[in-house]
Design an enzyme around this catalytic site. Structure first.
Site, PDB file in Angstrom:
ATOM      1  N   ASN A 104       0.829  -1.206   0.000  1.00 44.63           N
ATOM      2  CA  ASN A 104       0.000   0.000   0.000  1.00 44.63           C
ATOM      3  C   ASN A 104       0.865   1.258   0.000  1.00 44.63           C
ATOM      4  OD1 ASN A 104      -2.304  -1.544   0.135  1.00 44.63           O
ATOM      5  ND2 ASN A 104      -2.722  -1.141   2.288  1.00 44.63           N
ATOM      6  N   HIS A 117     -15.655   2.530 -14.999  1.00 49.01           N
ATOM      7  CA  HIS A 117     -15.415   1.799 -13.761  1.00 49.01           C
ATOM      8  C   HIS A 117     -16.575   0.854 -13.430  1.00 49.01           C
ATOM      9  CE1 HIS A 117     -14.586   1.621  -9.259  1.00 49.01           C
ATOM     10  NE2 HIS A 117     -13.426   1.292  -9.788  1.00 49.01           N
TER      11      HIS A 117
END
Length: 662
Positions: free
Chosen positions: A41, A418
């Site tokens: 991350n 998306h």
């Protein structure tokens, strides 16, 4: 300030990952996996978010962003927070995880290694690594052209400096030195080098690890007269040579050495991040697996059946009778891929249209679409080529499907696609009948094993007619779509959400109790946050589950009391978006409440009319909002305090019961 900055909020989210690393309730090897998740991350955060702040600071001036913060301030705060988190990570890693592994007979040799083990390392070096390490001397004239994310060792021998790139792909990173019935000894390639450098140079040699992270943004030249795929391919080649945005180094390195590196890489002081002896902790995704120690891992959950499909001899008829609700990873994503495979090989199916946002290299979805195209069906694929870090995979499948005969379109001008949907048209009794899938997560069977998402298979023309409008627009951007039931961004989603919340404000002012349940990955859009504030001041209550970014900052007592935001971090990645806007108005969606999702992406929120499914979704949010084991209350201070409650199971454990009872 009116808003929490999105990147500072994101660091608070990664802090919740740190809490899982430190949790003794999490199995030891899963804690190690959270180490890899935290590191992965953070690596992406530097390559994308920090790089964008540095770019803005350098080329656009130190101007305030939409939350009211200057890049210089954000970078300063990031540096401070990350340094503190890295210290915490190092402490947890060595004091708890490495120590815990040793208790299990897994001796991960790192840090200070005793003489006996150094001798083992020396023997391994002589047998396997001798002459493998190639040092490059650094002189005043040396230009450093360093690879993105690679680990380097800076070797100092008297007045001379050398560089070694750690080639983990060639050597491996985690190497088994010794294995007996009682224990296994594992060492990193870094230490094989470190404890044998005297055989190459001398005994007084110093060794320090460091790495750089580069800007991962794709800067596409809009002036080039080329198609988007060619532009993306050119940009991808530049990603590994982008501007450095971070220099992570061993905290023990003398400043003069790190300052020399900084200058050669043209970095400012704020780019320097002190770390430990080892970097790239995301490599722990590849740490050896110990199948003889199942207690060190999460229990493998058996997939729950979808009884209606399992007991059906005709899936089309089953879907036509009633929508099929699916929930992953509690159920298998195979139901979705199998439905596509069925359509691909069905002679009655004439058309398949789909969106692809993130596709795995061996995608079952891609293979089904390929078979459909090869068999002569009309296959249309909108492949979103700008899905960050999945560009290559999406291009690969787009070109492969084109070769099979599909019509492939690579994105929409100025809009990312998306939405996660497909539409199948099948000729039945001389008439084309539509079947569809709408989901909250990507059409990706690999991520569906660890991402918690929902989806439906449907034949309901309230869905399929609107979905047909979506695909007409995706095929022809001049087409003006009209929607009756789906909330599609950027056309109507924001407007409908605003109208629904205003309706609740009116009812609350009239004395009617109003409680909205919202589940998101991120709450970032200033307009939506202002609307939530207005509603909360009017008495509307919000029960919100927001996994990651939350820029909401209460400015009044009513806002503090009426808006509860909880983040759940657990075994599975919470990815579902749920909007419960009134007793009869519940949606599942692909869209978070971020400006990009509501204003510059093709997103779909689809209504759930089935009362049992609606009730299950409300229960899911309720369980998560009150999860004292895995839920954290989100506040502007980012202290990640656990939710108060009495539950004995986690909300994800309760989900098995909820999905079973559907």
């Amino acid at each position: 300030m009116k808003y929490v900055d999105r990147d500072l909020s994101w660091l608070s989210f990664n802090g919740r990952i740190l809490q899982e690393i430190g949790s003794k309730d999490v199995p030891l090897m899963e804690r190690l996996k959270f180490v890899a998740i935290y590191s992965s991350n953070l690596e992406e955060f530097y390559k994308v978010r920090v790089a964008s702040h540095r770019f803005a600071q350098k080329y656009k001036g130190d101007k305030r962003n939409k939350y009211g913060y200057r890049p210089s301030y954000i970078l300063q705060q990031i540096n401070s927070i990350v340094s503190e988190q890295q210290s915490c990570l190092g402490r947890l890693f060595f004091d708890e995880i490495v120590a815990g592994l040793a208790h299990e007979g897994i001796l991960f040799l790192c840090g200070d290694i005793n003489k006996n083990d150094q001798e083992l390392i020396g023997k391994y070096y002589d047998a396997h690594f001798k002459d493998e390490f190639k040092l490059i001397e650094i002189t005043n004239e040396t230009t450093l052209d360093l690879n993105n994310q690679s680990i380097y060792q800076l070797v100092v021998d008297g007045g001379k400096q050398y560089l070694l790139e750690m080639d983990y792909e060639r050597w491996g990173r985690f190497i088994t030195l010794e294995q007996t019935e009682q224990h296994i000894k594992i060492v990193q390639a870094d230490d094989i080098f470190r404890y044998n450098i005297h055989k190459i140079l001398g005994h007084d040699t110093e060794v320090y690890a460091f790495k750089i992270s580069r800007d991962a943004e794709l800067y596409i030249d809009e002036e080039q007269d080329e198609n988007i795929v060619k532009k993306i391919k050119k940009s991808l080649k530049k990603r590994d040579t982008g501007l450095p945005c971070r220099l992570l180094f061993n905290e023990n390195i003398p400043f003069k050495h790190i300052n020399t590196l900084r200058k050669k890489l043209d970095l400012d002081m704020s780019s320097l991040i002190a770390g430990g002896t080892y970097h790239n902790y995301y490599d722990f995704f590849g740490f050896p697996v110990f199948e003889d120690k199942p207690h060190l891992y999460y229990k493998t959950d058996a997939k729950l059946p979808c009884k209606r499909l399992d007991n059906s001899t005709d899936w089309y008829q089953t879907v036509a009778d009633k929508d099929v609700f699916l929930s992953y990873p509690y159920q298998s994503f195979d139901y979705v891929t199998d439905f596509l495979k069925l359509a691909a090989e069905d002679e009655a199916v004439e058309e398949i249209s789909t969106t692809l946002y993130r596709v795995s290299k061996g995608s079952e979805v891609g293979l089904a679409l390929e078979r459909a195209a090869q068999s002569g069906k009309n296959v249309f694929v909108l492949s979103e080529v700008l899905a960050r870090f999945d560009e290559e995979s999406n291009i690969y499948w787009g070109e492969r499907l084109e070769q099979a005969g599909a019509v492939v379109k690579y994105g929409i001008d100025k809009l990312k696609v998306h939405a996660k949907v497909f539409l199948i048209k099948r000729r039945e009794n001389g008439v084309l009948k539509s079947y569809a899938y709408l989901g909250t997560g990507n059409l990706n069977e690999k991520t569906a094993r660890i991402y918690a998402d929902h989806g439906i298979l449907t034949c309901d023309d309230r869905y399929t007619n609107d979905l047909d409008e979506v695909f007409k627009f995706l095929k022809d951007e001049q087409y003006e779509p009209h929607f009756k039931h789906l909330l599609v961004a950027p056309f109507v989603l924001r407007k409908k959400l605003t109208k629904a919340i205003h309706r609740s404000i009116t009812k609350a002012k009239a004395g009617k109790e109003q409680l909205l349940h919202i589940k998101l990955n991120s709450l970032e859009d200033p307009e939506m946050i202002d609307l939530i504030r207005e509603a909360a001041d009017a008495g509307v209550k919000f029960q919100m589950v927001v996994r990651g970014i939350s820029c909401f900052c209460p400015l009044s007592k009513a806002q503090r009391e009426n808006v509860k935001i909880v983040s759940v971090i657990d075994k599975y990645l919470e990815h579902t978006r749920i909007y419960h806007l009134s007793e009869k108005e519940t949606y599942l969606a692909s869209a978070d409440w971020m400006t990009r999702n509501l204003s510059s992406r093709i997103e779909i929120a689809f209504p759930i009319w089935d009362a049992d499914v609606q009730n299950m979704l409300l229960q899911q949010i309720s369980y998560q909002s009150n999860d004292r084991l895995k839920g954290r209350v989100i506040t502007p201070e980012g202290d990640n305090a656990f939710v108060e409650g009495s539950n004995k199971l986690t909300s994800q454990e309760y989900m098995f019961e909820l999905v079973t009872n559907l």
